[in-house]
Design an enzyme around this catalytic site. Structure first.
Site, PDB file in Angstrom:
ATOM      1  N   ARG A  72       0.843  -1.194   0.000  1.00  0.00           N
ATOM      2  CA  ARG A  72       0.000   0.000   0.000  1.00  0.00           C
ATOM      3  C   ARG A  72       0.878   1.244   0.000  1.00  0.00           C
ATOM      4  O   ARG A  72       1.927   1.280   0.626  1.00  0.00           O
ATOM      5  CB  ARG A  72      -0.915   0.031   1.226  1.00  0.00           C
ATOM      6  CG  ARG A  72      -2.150  -0.854   1.096  1.00  0.00           C
ATOM      7  CD  ARG A  72      -3.051  -0.747   2.305  1.00  0.00           C
ATOM      8  NE  ARG A  72      -2.399  -1.301   3.477  1.00  0.00           N
ATOM      9  CZ  ARG A  72      -1.790  -0.607   4.420  1.00  0.00           C
ATOM     10  NH1 ARG A  72      -1.785   0.719   4.366  1.00  0.00           N
ATOM     11  NH2 ARG A  72      -1.213  -1.195   5.431  1.00  0.00           N
ATOM     12  N   TYR A 200      -1.684  -3.441  -6.797  1.00  0.00           N
ATOM     13  CA  TYR A 200      -1.427  -4.128  -5.530  1.00  0.00           C
ATOM     14  C   TYR A 200      -2.684  -4.202  -4.658  1.00  0.00           C
ATOM     15  O   TYR A 200      -3.372  -3.193  -4.459  1.00  0.00           O
ATOM     16  CB  TYR A 200      -0.290  -3.451  -4.727  1.00  0.00           C
ATOM     17  CG  TYR A 200      -0.265  -4.004  -3.318  1.00  0.00           C
ATOM     18  CD1 TYR A 200       0.213  -5.299  -3.085  1.00  0.00           C
ATOM     19  CD2 TYR A 200      -0.832  -3.323  -2.251  1.00  0.00           C
ATOM     20  CE1 TYR A 200       0.144  -5.864  -1.825  1.00  0.00           C
ATOM     21  CE2 TYR A 200      -0.899  -3.877  -0.980  1.00  0.00           C
ATOM     22  CZ  TYR A 200      -0.414  -5.151  -0.777  1.00  0.00           C
ATOM     23  OH  TYR A 200      -0.505  -5.719   0.469  1.00  0.00           O
ATOM     24  N   GLY A 201      -2.943  -5.361  -4.089  1.00  0.00           N
ATOM     25  CA  GLY A 201      -4.102  -5.681  -3.251  1.00  0.00           C
ATOM     26  C   GLY A 201      -4.779  -4.527  -2.535  1.00  0.00           C
ATOM     27  O   GLY A 201      -5.865  -4.086  -2.909  1.00  0.00           O
ATOM     28  N   GLY A 202      -4.142  -4.037  -1.467  1.00  0.00           N
ATOM     29  CA  GLY A 202      -4.775  -3.022  -0.626  1.00  0.00           C
ATOM     30  C   GLY A 202      -5.106  -1.739  -1.371  1.00  0.00           C
ATOM     31  O   GLY A 202      -5.978  -0.980  -0.961  1.00  0.00           O
ATOM     32  N   HIS A 229      -9.896  -2.507  12.193  1.00  0.00           N
ATOM     33  CA  HIS A 229      -8.870  -3.382  11.591  1.00  0.00           C
ATOM     34  C   HIS A 229      -8.610  -4.540  12.559  1.00  0.00           C
ATOM     35  O   HIS A 229      -7.564  -4.607  13.195  1.00  0.00           O
ATOM     36  CB  HIS A 229      -7.595  -2.545  11.378  1.00  0.00           C
ATOM     37  CG  HIS A 229      -6.568  -3.161  10.494  1.00  0.00           C
ATOM     38  ND1 HIS A 229      -5.260  -2.730  10.466  1.00  0.00           N
ATOM     39  CD2 HIS A 229      -6.634  -4.176   9.593  1.00  0.00           C
ATOM     40  CE1 HIS A 229      -4.560  -3.443   9.598  1.00  0.00           C
ATOM     41  NE2 HIS A 229      -5.369  -4.330   9.049  1.00  0.00           N
ATOM     42  N   GLY A 254       0.366  -9.893  12.885  1.00  0.00           N
ATOM     43  CA  GLY A 254      -0.082 -11.145  13.488  1.00  0.00           C
ATOM     44  C   GLY A 254      -1.573 -11.391  13.589  1.00  0.00           C
ATOM     45  O   GLY A 254      -1.972 -12.338  14.265  1.00  0.00           O
ATOM     46  N   THR A 256      -3.797 -12.482  11.157  1.00  0.00           N
ATOM     47  CA  THR A 256      -4.159 -13.728  10.491  1.00  0.00           C
ATOM     48  C   THR A 256      -3.699 -14.923  11.330  1.00  0.00           C
ATOM     49  O   THR A 256      -4.436 -15.889  11.517  1.00  0.00           O
ATOM     50  CB  THR A 256      -3.523 -13.777   9.084  1.00  0.00           C
ATOM     51  OG1 THR A 256      -4.012 -12.665   8.340  1.00  0.00           O
ATOM     52  CG2 THR A 256      -3.870 -15.073   8.364  1.00  0.00           C
ATOM     53  N   ASN A 257      -2.478 -14.819  11.855  1.00  0.00           N
ATOM     54  CA  ASN A 257      -1.932 -15.927  12.641  1.00  0.00           C
ATOM     55  C   ASN A 257      -2.707 -16.161  13.931  1.00  0.00           C
ATOM     56  O   ASN A 257      -3.027 -17.293  14.274  1.00  0.00           O
ATOM     57  CB  ASN A 257      -0.454 -15.676  12.934  1.00  0.00           C
ATOM     58  CG  ASN A 257       0.403 -16.045  11.737  1.00  0.00           C
ATOM     59  OD1 ASN A 257       0.839 -17.173  11.607  1.00  0.00           O
ATOM     60  ND2 ASN A 257       0.592 -15.099  10.822  1.00  0.00           N
TER      61      ASN A 257
HETATM   62  P1  GTP Z   1      -2.183  -7.749   7.464  1.00  0.00           P
HETATM   63  O1  GTP Z   1      -2.762  -8.770   6.555  1.00  0.00           O
HETATM   64  O2  GTP Z   1      -1.094  -6.940   6.828  1.00  0.00           O
HETATM   65  O3  GTP Z   1      -3.206  -6.850   8.111  1.00  0.00           O
HETATM   66  O4  GTP Z   1      -1.351  -8.519   8.606  1.00  0.00           O
HETATM   67  P2  GTP Z   1      -1.693  -9.463   9.842  1.00  0.00           P
HETATM   68  O5  GTP Z   1      -1.828  -8.622  11.065  1.00  0.00           O
HETATM   69  O6  GTP Z   1      -2.800 -10.399   9.526  1.00  0.00           O
HETATM   70  O7  GTP Z   1      -0.298 -10.249  10.020  1.00  0.00           O
HETATM   71  P3  GTP Z   1       0.044 -11.804   9.863  1.00  0.00           P
HETATM   72  O8  GTP Z   1      -0.712 -12.658  10.841  1.00  0.00           O
HETATM   73  O9  GTP Z   1      -0.049 -12.167   8.443  1.00  0.00           O
HETATM   74  O10 GTP Z   1       1.578 -11.818  10.324  1.00  0.00           O
HETATM   75  C1  GTP Z   1       2.578 -11.081   9.688  1.00  0.00           C
HETATM   76  C2  GTP Z   1       3.939 -11.631   9.993  1.00  0.00           C
HETATM   77  O11 GTP Z   1       4.159 -11.692  11.409  1.00  0.00           O
HETATM   78  C3  GTP Z   1       4.131 -13.040   9.459  1.00  0.00           C
HETATM   79  O12 GTP Z   1       5.419 -13.128   8.919  1.00  0.00           O
HETATM   80  C4  GTP Z   1       4.005 -13.903  10.680  1.00  0.00           C
HETATM   81  O13 GTP Z   1       4.729 -15.098  10.554  1.00  0.00           O
HETATM   82  C5  GTP Z   1       4.539 -13.008  11.807  1.00  0.00           C
HETATM   83  N1  GTP Z   1       3.872 -13.304  13.103  1.00  0.00           N
HETATM   84  C6  GTP Z   1       2.552 -13.503  13.307  1.00  0.00           C
HETATM   85  N2  GTP Z   1       2.287 -13.806  14.609  1.00  0.00           N
HETATM   86  C7  GTP Z   1       3.483 -13.786  15.245  1.00  0.00           C
HETATM   87  C8  GTP Z   1       3.876 -14.022  16.611  1.00  0.00           C
HETATM   88  O14 GTP Z   1       3.070 -14.295  17.507  1.00  0.00           O
HETATM   89  N3  GTP Z   1       5.215 -13.903  16.895  1.00  0.00           N
HETATM   90  C9  GTP Z   1       6.133 -13.596  15.922  1.00  0.00           C
HETATM   91  N4  GTP Z   1       7.410 -13.503  16.288  1.00  0.00           N
HETATM   92  N5  GTP Z   1       5.800 -13.381  14.623  1.00  0.00           N
HETATM   93  C10 GTP Z   1       4.497 -13.468  14.289  1.00  0.00           C
HETATM   94  C1  SPV Z   2      -2.792  -4.627   5.368  1.00  0.00           C
HETATM   95  O1  SPV Z   2      -1.827  -4.043   4.830  1.00  0.00           O
HETATM   96  O2  SPV Z   2      -3.211  -4.318   6.512  1.00  0.00           O
HETATM   97  C2  SPV Z   2      -3.457  -5.744   4.680  1.00  0.00           C
HETATM   98  C3  SPV Z   2      -3.079  -6.014   3.308  1.00  0.00           C
HETATM   99  O3  SPV Z   2      -4.321  -6.387   5.247  1.00  0.00           O
HETATM  100  S1  SPV Z   2      -3.822  -4.894   2.202  1.00  0.00           S
HETATM  101  O4  SPV Z   2      -5.118  -5.444   1.821  1.00  0.00           O
HETATM  102  O5  SPV Z   2      -2.939  -4.826   1.068  1.00  0.00           O
HETATM  103  O6  SPV Z   2      -3.994  -3.604   2.814  1.00  0.00           O
HETATM  104 MN    MN Z   3      -4.786  -5.602   7.270  1.00  0.00          MN
END
Ligand code: GTP
Ligand code: SPV
Ligand code: MN
Length: 593
Positions: A72, A200-202, A229, A254, A256-257
């Site tokens: 973004r 790009y996505g976002g 968010h 983090g 999604t995780n």
């Molecule tokens: P957006 O889609 O950008 O909004 O991101 P998100 O908040 O969903 O982040 P996501 O869960 O995809 O994690 C982003 C990165 O952080 C990845 O590389 C993960 O492997 C890492 N990550 C997620 N959870 C943890 C955690 O608990 N500890 C650590 N050290 N890394 C993490």
């Molecule tokens: C973020 O950047 O917070 C995302 C990916 O979830 S995007 O949809 O590209 O904004």
């Molecule tokens: Mn996001």
């Protein structure tokens, strides 16, 4: 092909946009499988998409963005309103007419020789009272196929809008993908979004950040609800009772995780199950029972690939085995995909995200390893493919939220977890969030920046008004979620993460939920309530007492410096900054002594 709708204003708008963009053809999408097959075949023939190995990854596709178009671009993202103070000071602002005038030049003839696709989509289940409808006009098949996954898309949306219904008017053209002429424009007063010169996505899946956060936050402020968010997850207890949480972390921190974590070995005996209801965005409303209820407006996940592995996120690894679009990851010679932190050893050879030959030992001119996958490479996958998807994921009523969790990447300062004392203090905690910048947005990586509620790039109106809306919602909701702050990213003196994160984060959620039920005491500190050391279950975890002490450490001196930063930030918001939050800052300073 003409669209199957009697909505005359919609036809007039499509015609007007087509006159400006000048496509060779207009195609109204119906969302059918046949349409998906045709569009896929077309995109494969032009190279816009590459087919992955259909034996290993059935239904999966691969896409590379332009080199200058991998995240973004917040500096090119604007909220265009008549009055400057309705959008500023955090957003980039332009007067409404100036925003249109500038972009009209970039859209002029931008679709010449191309097809304009008309994509009817719904954020939230079609027909639900919470759903918001949009039409995205785009010249990118990649966008159409992603929108099919990320939203509820097709003819049924046109039917639901009917002859007179409201919809967000979304216009996208990749144009020449020219960075100089890239603009992501929001016109909340017209319920309109224009995005040009990006793929790009976002920036281009306009239902997501543009509609479901920026435009929706504006609507939420006007209509008395919240667009945040936030991920949404359910924790099921052995007696089958499920408690729901929503958590806001900045991009690539983090969500999604956490939304699909797998309980760690040590907690397995306790019999928890985790259910995913959302991984990025939550819309929240007051329910009849006096609680806040959350709906996930999206139908898919647009997740970060690097770091996703069978050990960190097995649920997502299983989800992306089919019907997934991979963007900017490494393409292996066998037509499968790989990324840094994938878990499998790197392939001996492949094509990197830029399309160049790649080997694992490759170094750049500074001697640093060359990444096979872009740091912000992503996958697009239907949320229903996540093995632990919640059966409430498209329940129009949503789920009741017991706790809000906020957090960011902070190498220092913020402890592993603390609880605010009440809604107003919780709003302060969320409003003062800060995090190190990640690859999800352009800018200096690692720099700590203020990111209130993880919404700094996504609030579609004045930030002071946004904080006020939060305070007002707290007064309106008789039984609001309890508010917590976490930090999975605290580092030791060797710059190593001290907390294992991922599945082990359930140990912290367990304490949070116990606090919500009133089952466990806590220790009061100047910043809020923290767990007694024995109340975080560390069974089977190799984290010593000393590390836990460091993870929970609250350094008063550092917090006082933090307060100075907060004061500066609050003052920068200007006149509309609520006094209540300055009062919270003053009390915190007093408690810190
Ligand atoms: P957006 O889609 O950008 O909004 O991101 P998100 O908040 O969903 O982040 P996501 O869960 O995809 O994690 C982003 C990165 O952080 C990845 O590389 C993960 O492997 C890492 N990550 C997620 N959870 C943890 C955690 O608990 N500890 C650590 N050290 N890394 C993490
Ligand atoms: C973020 O950047 O917070 C995302 C990916 O979830 S995007 O949809 O590209 O904004
Ligand atoms: Mn996001």
């Amino acid at each position: 092909m003409a669209g199957k709708t009697e909505h005359q204003a919609m036809h007039a708008w499509v015609k007007e946009m087509a006159q400006m963009c000048n496509p060779d053809q207009i195609h109204w999408c119906d969302g059918s499988d046949e349409e998906r097959r045709k569009l896929t075949a077309e995109a494969l023939s032009t190279g816009e998409l590459i087919e992955l190995n259909q034996k290993l990854l059935p239904g999966c596709l691969y896409h590379r963005t332009a080199l200058n178009d991998v995240a973004r671009t917040e500096n090119l993202t604007f909220v265009c309103t008549d009055k400057e103070e309705d959008a500023t000071p955090v957003n980039n602002w332009k007067p409404r007419e100036e925003g249109y005038a500038e972009c009209r030049k970039f859209f002029k003839d931008s679709m010449k020789g191309r097809v304009m696709y008309v994509v009817p989509f719904s954020m939230g289940p079609v027909g639900s009272p919470f759903a918001k409808y949009g039409i995205e006009l785009t010249d990118s098949i990649y966008v159409v196929l992603n929108m099919r996954i990320m939203t509820h898309m097709g003819q049924n949306v046109l039917d639901a809008i009917g002859a007179n219904g409201d919809f967000t008017k979304c216009l996208h053209s990749k144009a020449q993908l020219d960075l100089e002429k890239r603009r992501i424009m929001h016109f909340p007063e017209d319920n309109t979004i224009w995005s040009v010169n990006s793929g790009y996505g976002g920036n281009v899946l306009l239902g997501k950040k543009c509609l479901a956060l920026r435009i929706a936050s504006w609507l939420g402020k006007t209509e008395g609800w919240m667009a945040e968010h936030m991920l949404i997850l359910g924790v099921e207890y052995p007696d089958s009772h499920i408690e729901y949480l929503a958590a806001a972390f900045p991009s690539a921190c983090g969500k999604t995780n956490l939304a699909m974590l797998v309980p760690p070995e040590g907690l397995k005996a306790k019999g928890y199950k985790v259910w995913t209801a959302g991984d990025d965005i939550a819309w929240l409303r007051l329910g009849k029972d006096g609680r806040l209820w959350a709906v996930n407006p999206e139908a898919g996940c647009f997740g970060v690939a690097p770091g996703t592995s069978m050990s960190t996120n097995p649920n997502m690894m299983k989800a992306v085995e089919k019907n997934t679009i991979f963007t900017n990851v490494l393409l292996k010679d066998d037509g499968a995909v790989w990324w840094e932190g994938h878990g499998d050893a790197p392939p001996a050879h492949g094509k990197d995200w830029t399309g160049k030959d790649w080997t694992p030992d490759e170094k750049d001119k500074d001697g640093k390893p060359v990444l096979g996958a872009n740091a912000n490479s992503r996958f697009t996958v239907p949320i229903k493919q996540v093995p632990c998807v919640s059966d409430k994921v498209d329940d129009p009523a949503g789920v009741p939220i017991s706790a809000f969790i906020f957090g960011g990447r902070r190498a220092r300062l913020a402890p592993l977890v603390y609880q605010s004392t009440d809604w107003e203090h919780g709003t302060y905690v969320a409003a003062t969030m800060a995090s190190e910048r990640t690859a999800a947005q352009y800018g200096k990586q690692g720099e700590v920046r203020r990111d209130p509620m993880a919404m700094s790039p996504f609030v579609g109106y004045n930030m002071g008004d946004y904080f006020r809306h939060w305070l007002e919602m707290g007064r309106k909701v008789p039984n609001p979620p309890k508010i917590f702050h976490v930090n999975w990213f605290r580092r030791d003196e060797n710059n190593k993460f001290m907390w294992p994160g991922f599945g082990d984060n359930l140990r912290v959620l367990e304490w949070i939920l116990a606090r919500c039920r009133g089952d466990v005491d806590a220790v009061e500190t100047p910043i809020g309530f923290v767990p007694k050391p024995e109340d975080i279950d560390l069974t089977g975890l190799d984290v010593g007492k000393e590390t836990m002490r460091k993870l929970m450490d609250i350094d008063k001196g550092e917090w006082k410096i933090e307060c100075d930063g907060v004061e500066e930030y609050f003052k920068g918001i200007g006149e509309r900054m609520p006094k209540e939050l300055f009062d919270q800052l003053a009390s915190l300073r007093k408690r810190l002594g």
